[in-house]
Design a protein around this motif. Structure first.
Motif, PDB file in Angstrom:
ATOM      1  N   THR A   1      12.241 -80.507  53.827  1.00 12.18           N
ATOM      2  CA  THR A   1      12.695 -80.401  52.444  1.00 12.18           C
ATOM      3  C   THR A   1      13.570 -81.589  52.064  1.00 12.18           C
ATOM      4  OG1 THR A   1      12.575 -77.983  52.448  1.00 12.18           O
ATOM      5  CG2 THR A   1      14.051 -78.993  50.856  1.00 12.18           C
ATOM      6  N   THR A   2      14.470 -81.963  52.976  1.00 11.77           N
ATOM      7  CA  THR A   2      15.319 -83.124  52.709  1.00 11.77           C
ATOM      8  C   THR A   2      14.480 -84.388  52.585  1.00 11.77           C
ATOM      9  OG1 THR A   2      17.169 -82.128  53.916  1.00 11.77           O
ATOM     10  CG2 THR A   2      17.241 -84.510  53.572  1.00 11.77           C
ATOM     11  N   ALA A   3      13.528 -84.557  53.501  1.00  6.39           N
ATOM     12  CA  ALA A   3      12.650 -85.728  53.458  1.00  6.39           C
ATOM     13  C   ALA A   3      11.858 -85.762  52.159  1.00  6.39           C
ATOM     14  CB  ALA A   3      11.699 -85.707  54.655  1.00  6.39           C
ATOM     15  N   PHE A   4      11.375 -84.617  51.732  1.00  8.25           N
ATOM     16  CA  PHE A   4      10.574 -84.509  50.515  1.00  8.25           C
ATOM     17  C   PHE A   4      11.396 -84.854  49.275  1.00  8.25           C
ATOM     18  CE2 PHE A   4       8.855 -82.108  46.951  1.00  8.25           C
ATOM     19  CZ  PHE A   4       7.487 -82.335  47.040  1.00  8.25           C
ATOM     20  N   ASN A   5      12.591 -84.281  49.190  1.00  6.44           N
ATOM     21  CA  ASN A   5      13.407 -84.462  47.989  1.00  6.44           C
ATOM     22  C   ASN A   5      14.082 -85.825  47.926  1.00  6.44           C
ATOM     23  OD1 ASN A   5      12.855 -81.880  46.958  1.00  6.44           O
ATOM     24  ND2 ASN A   5      14.479 -80.948  48.174  1.00  6.44           N
ATOM     25  N   GLU A   6      14.356 -86.416  49.085  1.00  8.82           N
ATOM     26  CA  GLU A   6      15.094 -87.683  49.120  1.00  8.82           C
ATOM     27  C   GLU A   6      14.220 -88.872  49.498  1.00  8.82           C
ATOM     28  OE1 GLU A   6      18.444 -87.172  51.685  1.00  8.82           O
ATOM     29  OE2 GLU A   6      19.255 -85.480  50.535  1.00  8.82           O
ATOM     30  N   SER A   7      12.938 -88.636  49.716  1.00 12.63           N
ATOM     31  CA  SER A   7      12.019 -89.691  50.145  1.00 12.63           C
ATOM     32  C   SER A   7      12.545 -90.372  51.409  1.00 12.63           C
ATOM     33  CB  SER A   7      11.822 -90.715  49.024  1.00 12.63           C
ATOM     34  OG  SER A   7      10.739 -91.578  49.331  1.00 12.63           O
ATOM     35  N   ASN A   8      12.880 -89.546  52.391  1.00 14.52           N
ATOM     36  CA  ASN A   8      13.426 -90.030  53.661  1.00 14.52           C
ATOM     37  C   ASN A   8      12.291 -90.073  54.676  1.00 14.52           C
ATOM     38  OD1 ASN A   8      14.679 -90.233  56.218  1.00 14.52           O
ATOM     39  ND2 ASN A   8      16.558 -89.304  55.430  1.00 14.52           N
TER      40      ASN A   8
ATOM     41  N   PRO B   1       7.702 -95.503  49.425  1.00 13.98           N
ATOM     42  CA  PRO B   1       9.102 -95.210  49.091  1.00 13.98           C
ATOM     43  C   PRO B   1       9.289 -94.398  47.806  1.00 13.98           C
ATOM     44  CG  PRO B   1       8.579 -97.412  48.372  1.00 13.98           C
ATOM     45  CD  PRO B   1       7.328 -96.888  49.047  1.00 13.98           C
ATOM     46  N   ASP B   2       8.193 -94.051  47.142  1.00 17.68           N
ATOM     47  CA  ASP B   2       8.312 -93.231  45.934  1.00 17.68           C
ATOM     48  C   ASP B   2       8.589 -91.787  46.299  1.00 17.68           C
ATOM     49  OD1 ASP B   2       7.712 -95.430  44.314  1.00 17.68           O
ATOM     50  OD2 ASP B   2       5.553 -95.079  44.530  1.00 17.68           O
ATOM     51  N   LYS B   3       9.135 -91.049  45.361  1.00 18.23           N
ATOM     52  CA  LYS B   3       9.300 -89.607  45.547  1.00 18.23           C
ATOM     53  C   LYS B   3       7.993 -88.914  45.182  1.00 18.23           C
ATOM     54  CE  LYS B   3      14.294 -89.299  45.140  1.00 18.23           C
ATOM     55  NZ  LYS B   3      15.452 -88.599  44.540  1.00 18.23           N
ATOM     56  N   VAL B   4       7.776 -87.761  45.779  1.00 13.28           N
ATOM     57  CA  VAL B   4       6.489 -87.082  45.613  1.00 13.28           C
ATOM     58  C   VAL B   4       6.332 -86.530  44.203  1.00 13.28           C
ATOM     59  CG1 VAL B   4       4.972 -85.261  46.481  1.00 13.28           C
ATOM     60  CG2 VAL B   4       6.495 -86.479  48.063  1.00 13.28           C
ATOM     61  N   VAL B   5       7.387 -85.980  43.656  1.00 11.02           N
ATOM     62  CA  VAL B   5       7.268 -85.318  42.346  1.00 11.02           C
ATOM     63  C   VAL B   5       8.040 -86.093  41.288  1.00 11.02           C
ATOM     64  CG1 VAL B   5       6.960 -83.049  43.351  1.00 11.02           C
ATOM     65  CG2 VAL B   5       9.259 -83.808  42.759  1.00 11.02           C
TER      66      VAL B   5
ATOM     67  N   LYS C   1      10.441 -86.648  37.951  1.00 11.27           N
ATOM     68  CA  LYS C   1      11.815 -86.198  37.711  1.00 11.27           C
ATOM     69  C   LYS C   1      11.867 -84.817  37.066  1.00 11.27           C
ATOM     70  CE  LYS C   1      16.183 -87.875  35.814  1.00 11.27           C
ATOM     71  NZ  LYS C   1      16.852 -88.996  35.080  1.00 11.27           N
ATOM     72  N   SER C   2      10.917 -84.516  36.205  1.00 13.37           N
ATOM     73  CA  SER C   2      10.945 -83.254  35.460  1.00 13.37           C
ATOM     74  C   SER C   2      10.822 -82.028  36.363  1.00 13.37           C
ATOM     75  CB  SER C   2       9.825 -83.235  34.416  1.00 13.37           C
ATOM     76  OG  SER C   2       8.551 -83.329  35.041  1.00 13.37           O
ATOM     77  N   LEU C   3      10.246 -82.210  37.558  1.00 13.48           N
ATOM     78  CA  LEU C   3      10.043 -81.066  38.466  1.00 13.48           C
ATOM     79  C   LEU C   3      10.914 -81.122  39.720  1.00 13.48           C
ATOM     80  CD1 LEU C   3       6.162 -80.524  38.380  1.00 13.48           C
ATOM     81  CD2 LEU C   3       7.932 -79.003  37.494  1.00 13.48           C
ATOM     82  N   ARG C   4      11.753 -82.112  39.826  1.00 17.00           N
ATOM     83  CA  ARG C   4      12.542 -82.246  41.054  1.00 17.00           C
ATOM     84  C   ARG C   4      13.513 -81.089  41.255  1.00 17.00           C
ATOM     85  NH1 ARG C   4      13.466 -88.773  40.489  1.00 17.00           N
ATOM     86  NH2 ARG C   4      11.266 -89.317  40.858  1.00 17.00           N
ATOM     87  N   GLY C   5      14.099 -80.611  40.164  1.00 16.37           N
ATOM     88  CA  GLY C   5      14.999 -79.470  40.275  1.00 16.37           C
ATOM     89  C   GLY C   5      14.277 -78.233  40.771  1.00 16.37           C
ATOM     90  N   THR C   6      13.056 -78.044  40.307  1.00 14.93           N
ATOM     91  CA  THR C   6      12.246 -76.903  40.740  1.00 14.93           C
ATOM     92  C   THR C   6      11.976 -76.972  42.226  1.00 14.93           C
ATOM     93  OG1 THR C   6      11.183 -76.725  38.572  1.00 14.93           O
ATOM     94  CG2 THR C   6      10.042 -75.712  40.441  1.00 14.93           C
ATOM     95  N   PHE C   7      11.595 -78.141  42.714  1.00 13.29           N
ATOM     96  CA  PHE C   7      11.276 -78.270  44.133  1.00 13.29           C
ATOM     97  C   PHE C   7      12.520 -78.236  45.012  1.00 13.29           C
ATOM     98  CE2 PHE C   7       7.109 -79.462  42.619  1.00 13.29           C
ATOM     99  CZ  PHE C   7       6.292 -78.903  43.583  1.00 13.29           C
ATOM    100  N   THR C   8      13.639 -78.682  44.481  1.00 13.53           N
ATOM    101  CA  THR C   8      14.893 -78.540  45.223  1.00 13.53           C
ATOM    102  C   THR C   8      15.202 -77.061  45.451  1.00 13.53           C
ATOM    103  OG1 THR C   8      15.802 -80.612  44.362  1.00 13.53           O
ATOM    104  CG2 THR C   8      17.380 -78.985  45.176  1.00 13.53           C
ATOM    105  N   GLU C   9      14.987 -76.258  44.416  1.00 17.86           N
ATOM    106  CA  GLU C   9      15.243 -74.819  44.539  1.00 17.86           C
ATOM    107  C   GLU C   9      14.214 -74.147  45.447  1.00 17.86           C
ATOM    108  OE1 GLU C   9      17.058 -71.035  43.849  1.00 17.86           O
ATOM    109  OE2 GLU C   9      17.696 -73.124  43.909  1.00 17.86           O
ATOM    110  N   MET C  10      12.965 -74.556  45.379  1.00 16.67           N
ATOM    111  CA  MET C  10      11.948 -73.995  46.265  1.00 16.67           C
ATOM    112  C   MET C  10      12.302 -74.286  47.732  1.00 16.67           C
ATOM    113  SD  MET C  10       8.365 -74.829  44.239  1.00 16.67           S
ATOM    114  CE  MET C  10       7.338 -73.601  45.032  1.00 16.67           C
TER     115      MET C  10
END
Length: 217
Positions: A31-38, A109-113, A115-124
């Motif tokens: 989840t951290t890797a997904f949300n932070e592009s790590n 290095p891009d994020k998967v989702v 900006k409009s859906l990042r909050g949703t995926f952070t909560e998921m």
């Protein structure tokens, strides 16, 4: 022989807790890797998944050996059979965490989702991590109050999953084909992770109460 049998049953439980603990680490890091592009963290999740697979296979071998040599009955039989099913679900949860990490690696290095859906995926991701942690506690001490907590978190996860589909199908969605596929897959992985957690929680409830009808509600 009875003492040996009880020791083997305790080992089954200990191994389930061990696998569940590794799954919790996997989904947390994924989840951290997904949300932070790590990408480094994503690679570590992918590299470590074989440990979950190997432990699941080892547990299955132990359970089958118990069935063959000890011929358990009643609750003992339920424990061993349920362990085989729980092991399979935990192994799948590890795979889903790996899939989430793979998406992060592919899009780096891009994020998967967008900006409009990042909050949703952070909560998921937060909900999946919470469910995994509670599942480990549940497998450790059979605190059945956690069954309902896991179910409620899964209900919230399902609602978020539906909201993702509503977003990508809406007129305001600006993502391309790749964005749509990535978001759809990621949402599905998170949602299925929760489904497996609920399935395991129901099995633990059944083991504790002997009532499958109540566990299936």
């Amino acid at each position: 022989m009875r003492e040996v049998f009880q020791q083997e049953l305790r080992e089954v439980q200990d191994r389930l807790v061990e696998i569940s603990t590794l799954v919790t680490v996997a989904i947390t890091n994924a989840t951290t890797a997904f949300n932070e592009s790590n990408v480094a963290l994503a690679e570590s999740v992918i590299a470590e998944d074989h440990k979950i697979d190997a432990l699941a296979v080892s547990l299955d071998e132990l359970a089958i050996n118990i069935l063959a040599l000890q011929q358990p009955v009643a609750r003992d039989l339920r424990i061993v059979v349920s362990a085989l099913r729980i092991s399979a679900s935990l192994e799948r949860m590890g795979d889903l965490a790996e899939h989430i990490a793979q998406l992060a690696r592919y899009r780096y290095p891009d994020k998967v989702v967008k900006k409009s859906l990042r909050g949703t995926f952070t909560e998921m991701g937060r909900l999946d991590i919470a469910m995994a942690k509670n599942l480990t506690v549940l497998l450790t001490n059979e605190d059945l109050a956690l069954v309902e907590v896991i179910r409620e978190d899964d209900d919230s996860l399902d609602e978020l999953h539906v909201s993702v589909f509503d977003a990508v199908l809406g007129e305001t969605w600006k993502g391309g084909a790749v964005d749509t596929v990535d978001v759809t897959l990621a949402s599905r992985y998170h949602e299925r992770f929760g489904d497996h957690a609920v399935a395991i929680a129901k099995k633990v409830q059944y083991l504790a109460t002997g009532d499958w009808a109540g566990a299936a509600e």
